[in-house]
Design an enzyme around this catalytic site. Structure first.
Site, PDB file in Angstrom:
ATOM      1  N   ARG A 246      -9.272 -24.175  11.285  1.00 30.23           N
ATOM      2  CA  ARG A 246      -8.173 -23.396  11.524  1.00 30.23           C
ATOM      3  C   ARG A 246      -6.869 -24.147  11.790  1.00 30.23           C
ATOM      4  O   ARG A 246      -7.104 -25.387  12.604  1.00 30.23           O
ATOM      5  CB  ARG A 246      -8.316 -22.493  12.698  1.00 30.23           C
ATOM      6  CG  ARG A 246      -9.216 -21.359  12.242  1.00 30.23           C
ATOM      7  CD  ARG A 246      -8.706 -20.280  11.559  1.00 30.23           C
ATOM      8  NE  ARG A 246      -9.618 -19.196  11.269  1.00 30.23           N
ATOM      9  CZ  ARG A 246     -10.206 -19.117  10.022  1.00 30.23           C
ATOM     10  NH1 ARG A 246     -10.328 -20.080   9.162  1.00 30.23           N
ATOM     11  NH2 ARG A 246     -11.235 -17.842   9.995  1.00 30.23           N
ATOM     12  N   GLU A 275      -0.318 -19.745   9.310  1.00 33.89           N
ATOM     13  CA  GLU A 275      -0.468 -19.196   8.039  1.00 33.89           C
ATOM     14  C   GLU A 275      -0.305 -17.893   7.683  1.00 33.89           C
ATOM     15  O   GLU A 275      -0.030 -16.939   8.981  1.00 33.89           O
ATOM     16  CB  GLU A 275      -2.093 -19.093   7.813  1.00 33.89           C
ATOM     17  CG  GLU A 275      -2.674 -19.613   6.597  1.00 33.89           C
ATOM     18  CD  GLU A 275      -4.137 -19.777   6.485  1.00 33.89           C
ATOM     19  OE1 GLU A 275      -4.646 -21.041   7.119  1.00 33.89           O
ATOM     20  OE2 GLU A 275      -4.862 -19.255   6.015  1.00 33.89           O
ATOM     21  N   HIS A 293      -5.934 -22.155   1.762  1.00 37.09           N
ATOM     22  CA  HIS A 293      -7.345 -21.348   2.456  1.00 37.09           C
ATOM     23  C   HIS A 293      -8.308 -21.189   1.252  1.00 37.09           C
ATOM     24  O   HIS A 293      -8.308 -19.943   1.160  1.00 37.09           O
ATOM     25  CB  HIS A 293      -6.729 -20.244   3.405  1.00 37.09           C
ATOM     26  CG  HIS A 293      -7.799 -20.028   4.587  1.00 37.09           C
ATOM     27  ND1 HIS A 293      -7.364 -19.479   5.587  1.00 37.09           N
ATOM     28  CD2 HIS A 293      -9.103 -20.198   4.549  1.00 37.09           C
ATOM     29  CE1 HIS A 293      -8.488 -19.193   6.433  1.00 37.09           C
ATOM     30  NE2 HIS A 293      -9.654 -19.789   5.512  1.00 37.09           N
TER      31      HIS A 293
HETATM   32  C1  8YV Z   1     -12.618 -16.985   4.856  1.00 38.24           C
HETATM   33  C2  8YV Z   1     -12.574 -18.598   6.582  1.00 38.24           C
HETATM   34  O1  8YV Z   1     -12.154 -17.058   3.440  1.00 38.24           O
HETATM   35  O2  8YV Z   1     -14.864 -17.419   7.025  1.00 38.24           O
HETATM   36  C3  8YV Z   1     -13.685 -17.934   7.558  1.00 38.24           C
HETATM   37  O3  8YV Z   1     -13.841 -17.889   8.812  1.00 38.24           O
HETATM   38  O4  8YV Z   1     -12.014 -19.203   6.988  1.00 38.24           O
HETATM   39  C4  8YV Z   1     -12.469 -18.158   5.204  1.00 38.24           C
HETATM   40  O5  8YV Z   1     -13.568 -19.211   4.605  1.00 38.24           O
HETATM   41  C5  8YV Z   1     -11.842 -15.959   5.510  1.00 38.24           C
HETATM   42  O6  8YV Z   1     -11.635 -16.233   6.764  1.00 38.24           O
HETATM   43  C6  8YV Z   1     -12.178 -14.624   5.067  1.00 38.24           C
HETATM   44  O7  8YV Z   1     -11.673 -13.611   6.072  1.00 38.24           O
END
Ligand code: 8YV
Length: 331
Positions: A246, A275, A293
């Protein structure tokens, strides 16, 4: 006997077709056919009427929004493993269970992290851009042009040795890198032995000795700006940082400043602090590989994430503890 009403499940973004089809068979599924990100009013309306909400990382579900939840809302089944966009404590306090989708995106996210390490160290994007820009006007090979750095023998410091951190460590070992890590807790000695990984209790000390840093921990209040301006200064100028976790874990302004001043060799970022906004200063840095992402963006992972969401909803509606329940103390 009249058929029992199917639970209303509101899904905030477009999911893979197979997942949506199954959801429509099982539930009264309200889909987002044009995949627009929900604004706050839409999210509040969804939470007011749904039995189950299926949000993603693009939905900020804070305590104020949870206050608007209707009587019927009992489950937030997140499509994604990270739940930093959901106030889990506030949800639980209101009797709402939260689940996520661990495991199924581990390998793909680790692949993308490795790809970013390769991209930054071997200048993949710069090279590809040259061919795209110059085409046949490219003057050809030269012995001292586009040199990058060898991965073999370099020290990789992984921040967060959970599922994705460990999957990255396995890959890095295959590339001949030395694996180091910092984690809240030291991992089991068997795992350390398998990965030949060196544990650093002090993050500061690890930072000052690594060639590559990879951020693989969740974003929580404790990890916000974990890589602060002070800590970033501990890195050696030849070091690179990759982040597929993140954006909020790194002080992005400080990072962009250090890159611009040549106090850091490069970065590979799949996530950003604000983001979807991308820091304009990062865009100006030649040595920044920036991705939108995409860490878990494979057909396979997204289908399996959908499967997990369905299993969590079914288990919950059948009166069981869903397999991927998230509790505040886990964060
Ligand atoms: C997802 C991600 O695509 O799963 C997670 O926490 O960061 C990503 O890989 C995204 O969050 C889907 O909500």
């Amino acid at each position: 006997m009249p058929e029992a009403r199917k639970p209303l499940v509101v899904i905030t973004r477009k999911l893979p077709d197979a997942v949506e089809t199954r959801m429509c068979e099982l539930f009264e599924a309200r889909l987002n056919v044009d995949d627009h990100p929900f604004d706050r009013d839409e999210l509040a309306a969804a939470m007011a009427g749904a039995d189950v909400l299926v949000p993603t990382v693009t939905d900020r579900i804070d305590a104020a929004l949870i206050e608007c939840a209707g009587e019927r809302l009992r489950l937030i089944a997140n499509f994604g493993v990270g739940v930093d966009h959901i106030d889990v404590e506030a949800a639980n306090a209101k009797g709402i269970t939260v689940t996520n989708t661990p495991d199924v995106l581990t390998e793909d996210t680790a692949d993308m992290t490795m790809a970013l390490i390769l991209a930054v160290m071997r200048r993949l994007v710069e090279g590809a851009d040259i061919i795209r820009r110059e085409g046949n006007r490219w003057p050809g090979w030269s012995p001292t042009w586009m040199l990058g750095h060898r991965l073999g023998g370099k020290r990789l410091g992984i921040i967060g040795m959970g599922r994705i951190g460990q999957a990255l460590a396995r890959r890095a070992r295959a590339f001949g890198m030395q694996v180091h890590y910092h984690n809240r807790r030291r991992v089991h000695p068997d795992i350390e032995a398998e990965l030949n990984a060196t544990y650093w209790e002090s993050l500061d000390q690890m930072l000052s000795r690594m060639d590559v840093i990879s951020v693989n921990c969740p974003h929580t209040p404790a990890t916000y700006h974990l890589l602060s301006a002070r800590r970033l200064k501990l890195l050696q100028p030849h070091a690179i940082i990759v982040n597929t976790a993140r954006g909020e874990i790194i002080d992005e302004d400080a990072l962009a400043r250090m890159l611009a001043e040549g106090r850091l060799a490069g970065v590979g970022l799949d996530v950003f602090e604000h983001e979807p906004a991308v820091n304009p200063r990062l865009l100006e840095c030649r040595n920044a590989v920036l991705l939108p992402h995409m860490g878990s963006a494979t057909h396979e992972a997204r289908r399996e994430m959908g499967e997990k969401v369905i299993v969590n909803i079914r288990a919950f509606l059948d009166g069981h503890t869903p397999p991927d329940r998230v509790l505040p103390e886990m964060l």
